[in-house]
Design a protein around this motif. Structure first.
Motif, PDB file in Angstrom:
ATOM      1  N   MET A   1       0.856  -1.205   0.000  1.00 28.44           N
ATOM      2  CA  MET A   1       0.000   0.000   0.000  1.00 28.44           C
ATOM      3  C   MET A   1       0.890   1.253   0.000  1.00 28.44           C
ATOM      4  SD  MET A   1      -3.373   1.095   1.025  1.00 28.44           S
ATOM      5  CE  MET A   1      -4.072   2.486   1.900  1.00 28.44           C
ATOM      6  N   LYS A   2       0.603   2.168  -0.907  1.00 25.38           N
ATOM      7  CA  LYS A   2       1.383   3.402  -0.944  1.00 25.38           C
ATOM      8  C   LYS A   2       1.020   4.296   0.238  1.00 25.38           C
ATOM      9  CE  LYS A   2       2.291   3.326  -5.841  1.00 25.38           C
ATOM     10  NZ  LYS A   2       2.100   3.974  -7.139  1.00 25.38           N
ATOM     11  N   ARG A   3       1.954   5.174   0.624  1.00 21.39           N
ATOM     12  CA  ARG A   3       1.781   5.909   1.893  1.00 21.39           C
ATOM     13  C   ARG A   3       0.677   6.969   1.847  1.00 21.39           C
ATOM     14  NH1 ARG A   3       7.605   8.017   2.346  1.00 21.39           N
ATOM     15  NH2 ARG A   3       7.297   8.558   4.521  1.00 21.39           N
ATOM     16  N   LEU A   4       0.329   7.454   0.655  1.00 26.65           N
ATOM     17  CA  LEU A   4      -0.710   8.490   0.581  1.00 26.65           C
ATOM     18  C   LEU A   4      -1.922   8.015  -0.234  1.00 26.65           C
ATOM     19  CD1 LEU A   4       1.519  11.685   0.059  1.00 26.65           C
ATOM     20  CD2 LEU A   4       0.797  10.625   2.207  1.00 26.65           C
ATOM     21  N   GLN A   5      -2.045   6.705  -0.373  1.00 27.14           N
ATOM     22  CA  GLN A   5      -3.163   6.133  -1.133  1.00 27.14           C
ATOM     23  C   GLN A   5      -4.500   6.627  -0.573  1.00 27.14           C
ATOM     24  OE1 GLN A   5      -1.947   3.725  -3.505  1.00 27.14           O
ATOM     25  NE2 GLN A   5      -3.896   4.239  -4.496  1.00 27.14           N
ATOM     26  N   GLY A   6      -5.392   7.061  -1.446  1.00 26.83           N
ATOM     27  CA  GLY A   6      -6.727   7.471  -1.000  1.00 26.83           C
ATOM     28  C   GLY A   6      -6.804   8.915  -0.521  1.00 26.83           C
ATOM     29  N   LYS A   7      -5.664   9.629  -0.522  1.00 22.99           N
ATOM     30  CA  LYS A   7      -5.696  11.030  -0.074  1.00 22.99           C
ATOM     31  C   LYS A   7      -5.734  11.972  -1.279  1.00 22.99           C
ATOM     32  CE  LYS A   7      -3.406  10.242   4.310  1.00 22.99           C
ATOM     33  NZ  LYS A   7      -3.095  10.952   5.543  1.00 22.99           N
ATOM     34  N   VAL A   8      -6.381  13.098  -1.074  1.00 23.30           N
ATOM     35  CA  VAL A   8      -6.467  14.125  -2.119  1.00 23.30           C
ATOM     36  C   VAL A   8      -5.716  15.359  -1.615  1.00 23.30           C
ATOM     37  CG1 VAL A   8      -8.030  15.563  -3.487  1.00 23.30           C
ATOM     38  CG2 VAL A   8      -8.717  13.232  -2.835  1.00 23.30           C
ATOM     39  N   ALA A   9      -4.742  15.820  -2.398  1.00 25.52           N
ATOM     40  CA  ALA A   9      -3.868  16.911  -1.939  1.00 25.52           C
ATOM     41  C   ALA A   9      -3.901  18.087  -2.903  1.00 25.52           C
ATOM     42  CB  ALA A   9      -2.429  16.399  -1.827  1.00 25.52           C
ATOM     43  N   VAL A  10      -4.014  19.289  -2.342  1.00 23.23           N
ATOM     44  CA  VAL A  10      -3.906  20.524  -3.138  1.00 23.23           C
ATOM     45  C   VAL A  10      -2.581  21.192  -2.792  1.00 23.23           C
ATOM     46  CG1 VAL A  10      -4.803  22.875  -3.392  1.00 23.23           C
ATOM     47  CG2 VAL A  10      -6.386  20.949  -3.336  1.00 23.23           C
ATOM     48  N   ILE A  11      -1.844  21.615  -3.817  1.00 26.20           N
ATOM     49  CA  ILE A  11      -0.560  22.297  -3.599  1.00 26.20           C
ATOM     50  C   ILE A  11      -0.611  23.646  -4.307  1.00 26.20           C
ATOM     51  CG2 ILE A  11       1.959  22.116  -3.849  1.00 26.20           C
ATOM     52  CD1 ILE A  11       1.536  19.070  -4.235  1.00 26.20           C
ATOM     53  N   THR A  12      -0.330  24.712  -3.587  1.00 31.85           N
ATOM     54  CA  THR A  12      -0.351  26.042  -4.219  1.00 31.85           C
ATOM     55  C   THR A  12       1.032  26.351  -4.821  1.00 31.85           C
ATOM     56  OG1 THR A  12       0.331  27.303  -2.251  1.00 31.85           O
ATOM     57  CG2 THR A  12      -2.029  26.845  -2.498  1.00 31.85           C
ATOM     58  N   GLY A  13       1.038  27.229  -5.804  1.00 34.85           N
ATOM     59  CA  GLY A  13       2.303  27.646  -6.425  1.00 34.85           C
ATOM     60  C   GLY A  13       3.090  26.473  -6.985  1.00 34.85           C
ATOM     61  N   ALA A  14       2.379  25.497  -7.574  1.00 42.76           N
ATOM     62  CA  ALA A  14       3.044  24.252  -8.008  1.00 42.76           C
ATOM     63  C   ALA A  14       3.174  24.156  -9.520  1.00 42.76           C
ATOM     64  CB  ALA A  14       2.264  23.053  -7.471  1.00 42.76           C
ATOM     65  N   GLY A  15       3.056  25.304 -10.204  1.00 39.37           N
ATOM     66  CA  GLY A  15       3.042  25.254 -11.658  1.00 39.37           C
ATOM     67  C   GLY A  15       4.358  25.619 -12.317  1.00 39.37           C
ATOM     68  N   ARG A  16       5.427  25.604 -11.545  1.00 42.25           N
ATOM     69  CA  ARG A  16       6.711  26.018 -12.108  1.00 42.25           C
ATOM     70  C   ARG A  16       7.690  24.860 -12.123  1.00 42.25           C
ATOM     71  NH1 ARG A  16      10.104  31.339 -10.297  1.00 42.25           N
ATOM     72  NH2 ARG A  16      10.901  31.658 -12.409  1.00 42.25           N
ATOM     73  N   LYS A  17       8.356  24.652 -13.257  1.00 41.77           N
ATOM     74  CA  LYS A  17       9.333  23.567 -13.347  1.00 41.77           C
ATOM     75  C   LYS A  17      10.486  23.809 -12.383  1.00 41.77           C
ATOM     76  CE  LYS A  17       8.425  22.302 -18.074  1.00 41.77           C
ATOM     77  NZ  LYS A  17       8.876  22.482 -19.444  1.00 41.77           N
ATOM     78  N   LYS A  18      10.990  22.731 -11.809  1.00 41.43           N
ATOM     79  CA  LYS A  18      12.113  22.755 -10.853  1.00 41.43           C
ATOM     80  C   LYS A  18      11.753  23.391  -9.521  1.00 41.43           C
ATOM     81  CE  LYS A  18      15.838  22.835 -14.236  1.00 41.43           C
ATOM     82  NZ  LYS A  18      16.849  23.681 -14.820  1.00 41.43           N
ATOM     83  N   GLY A  19      10.470  23.745  -9.323  1.00 44.37           N
ATOM     84  CA  GLY A  19      10.063  24.356  -8.056  1.00 44.37           C
ATOM     85  C   GLY A  19       9.838  23.311  -6.974  1.00 44.37           C
ATOM     86  N   LEU A  20       9.767  23.777  -5.732  1.00 47.01           N
ATOM     87  CA  LEU A  20       9.471  22.865  -4.628  1.00 47.01           C
ATOM     88  C   LEU A  20       8.083  22.252  -4.818  1.00 47.01           C
ATOM     89  CD1 LEU A  20      10.843  24.795  -1.489  1.00 47.01           C
ATOM     90  CD2 LEU A  20      11.999  23.150  -2.943  1.00 47.01           C
ATOM     91  N   GLY A  21       7.134  23.047  -5.342  1.00 45.56           N
ATOM     92  CA  GLY A  21       5.775  22.539  -5.550  1.00 45.56           C
ATOM     93  C   GLY A  21       5.758  21.356  -6.500  1.00 45.56           C
ATOM     94  N   GLU A  22       6.520  21.450  -7.574  1.00 41.39           N
ATOM     95  CA  GLU A  22       6.586  20.329  -8.529  1.00 41.39           C
ATOM     96  C   GLU A  22       7.130  19.079  -7.832  1.00 41.39           C
ATOM     97  OE1 GLU A  22       8.362  19.519 -12.973  1.00 41.39           O
ATOM     98  OE2 GLU A  22       9.729  20.361 -11.509  1.00 41.39           O
ATOM     99  N   ALA A  23       8.210  19.258  -7.058  1.00 35.34           N
ATOM    100  CA  ALA A  23       8.834  18.096  -6.386  1.00 35.34           C
ATOM    101  C   ALA A  23       7.881  17.477  -5.359  1.00 35.34           C
ATOM    102  CB  ALA A  23      10.136  18.532  -5.708  1.00 35.34           C
ATOM    103  N   ILE A  24       7.154  18.330  -4.638  1.00 36.11           N
ATOM    104  CA  ILE A  24       6.201  17.827  -3.628  1.00 36.11           C
ATOM    105  C   ILE A  24       5.085  17.060  -4.344  1.00 36.11           C
ATOM    106  CG2 ILE A  24       4.531  18.516  -1.855  1.00 36.11           C
ATOM    107  CD1 ILE A  24       6.425  21.049  -1.432  1.00 36.11           C
TER     108      ILE A  24
END
Ligand SMILES: NC(=O)c1ccc[n+]([C@@H]2O[C@H](COP(=O)([O-])OP(=O)(O)OC[C@H]3O[C@@H](n4cnc5c(N)ncnc54)[C@H](O)[C@@H]3O)[C@@H](O)[C@H]2O)c1
Length: 283
Positions: free
Chosen positions: A1-24
């Motif tokens: 079982m994956k660690r975040l299976q079944g969870k829904v996550a929203v990340i702000t400021g995640a639209g930039r390549k190489k950003g922390l948001g992309e990695a998260i």
């Protein structure tokens, strides 16, 4: 079982390549979460210029890359975190489309307005505080309300993760608004952690030191000039000299900590401001 299976996550400021948001987002999708990338989408005003933000087109590329590498479910929504209406829409649409909202990462940030305190304008101060502190407050308020409703309906606890900074713990010269906003984020984290704890919702901050993202590169250019460094390698060597573990941080270092904080393993961790700094910051 994956660690975040079944969870829904929203990340702000995640639209930039190489950003922390992309990695998260990549880390969350790899662990089975449904991920909603959000970003401002279009340039707005003197500082939120196209070279400083995640455009809608770039966010779609980020999403496509994560889908391709993880096979995960990745959606995109535009959201200017200065707008309470945008935040309410993202919270409502996420619950409507995916059935719940379990994790919010307040990652959007402005960190490239660097000048002495005595030259900092009120417009610049307001922009930084509005994006870096007012936005996370509004997201915590509206996502927190949705998570409380879910908890009352019997769903497992929510998670709010605030991407603060080393500048939340120590002075960052020429970054008066940034450092003030990130220090404020720790107050937001601790207070909302106490208020949301009875509902099984945890709130934690993560405090990375330098990472060479788009924002980090702008800071490098500025700091490089100040120390007389002419190349990227020289400024990185200057930064590395202060880090006990002997290298600057990578976006993935922060992403791994966010995966932990979003997971059930971190159910008993709340109100923390966790350094991810190779030992550079220890308090
Ligand atoms: N890179 C570093 O060295 C570092 C270190 C510590 C903390 N941080 C924090 O990490 C977070 C991510 O930064 P990053 O380094 O990945 O840079 P980045 O430039 O890749 O990400 C910042 C994002 O914030 C978005 N944004 C700006 N204004 C917005 C608004 N009004 N509404 C919605 N989105 C908006 C931008 O479009 C961009 O995608 C920031 O909060 C930053 O302060 C970065």
């Amino acid at each position: 079982m994956k660690r975040l299976q079944g969870k829904v996550a929203v990340i702000t400021g995640a639209g930039r390549k190489k950003g922390l948001g992309e990695a998260i987002a990549q880390g969350f999708a790899a662990e089975g979460a449904v991920v909603v990338l959000t970003d401002i989408g279009a340039a707005s005003g003197p500082h939120l210029t196209a070279d400083n933000i995640g455009t809608t087109a770039e966010m779609e590329e980020v999403a496509a890359g994560i889908r391709a590498s993880t096979g995960g479910s990745v959606a995109t929504m535009t959201c200017d975190v200065r707008s309470e209406d945008d935040i309410k829409r993202v919270v409502a649409d996420t619950v409507k489309q995916f059935g719940s909202l379990d994790v919010v990462v307040n990652n959007a940030g402005v960190g490239y307005i660097m000048k002495p305190l005595t030259e900092f304008s009120i417009e610049e101060w307001d922009l930084v505080l509005n994006v870096n502190l007012r936005g996370p407050f509004l997201f915590t308020k509206h996502a927190g309300a949705a998570m409380i409703k879910q908890a009352q309906a019997g769903r497992r606890g929510g998670r709010i993760i605030n991407i603060a900074s080393q500048a939340a713990k120590s002075a960052a010269p020429q970054l008066i608004a940034y450092s003030s906003s990130k220090h404020g984020m720790i107050g937001l984290t601790r207070t909302s952690a106490v208020e949301l704890a009875p509902h099984g919702i945890t709130v934690n901050a993560v405090c990375p030191n330098h990472v060479t993202t788009g924002l980090g590169a702008k800071q490098n250019a500025f700091r490089g000039k100040a120390i007389g460094a002419t190349t990227h390698e020289e400024i990185i060597a200057f930064r590395t000299a202060k880090i006990p573990l002997g290298r600057v941080g990578l976006a993935n270092d922060t992403a791994k900590v966010c995966v932990f904080l979003a997971s059930d393993e971190a159910a008993y961790v709340t109100g923390e401001a966790m350094n991810v700094s190779g030992g550079e910051e220890m308090h």
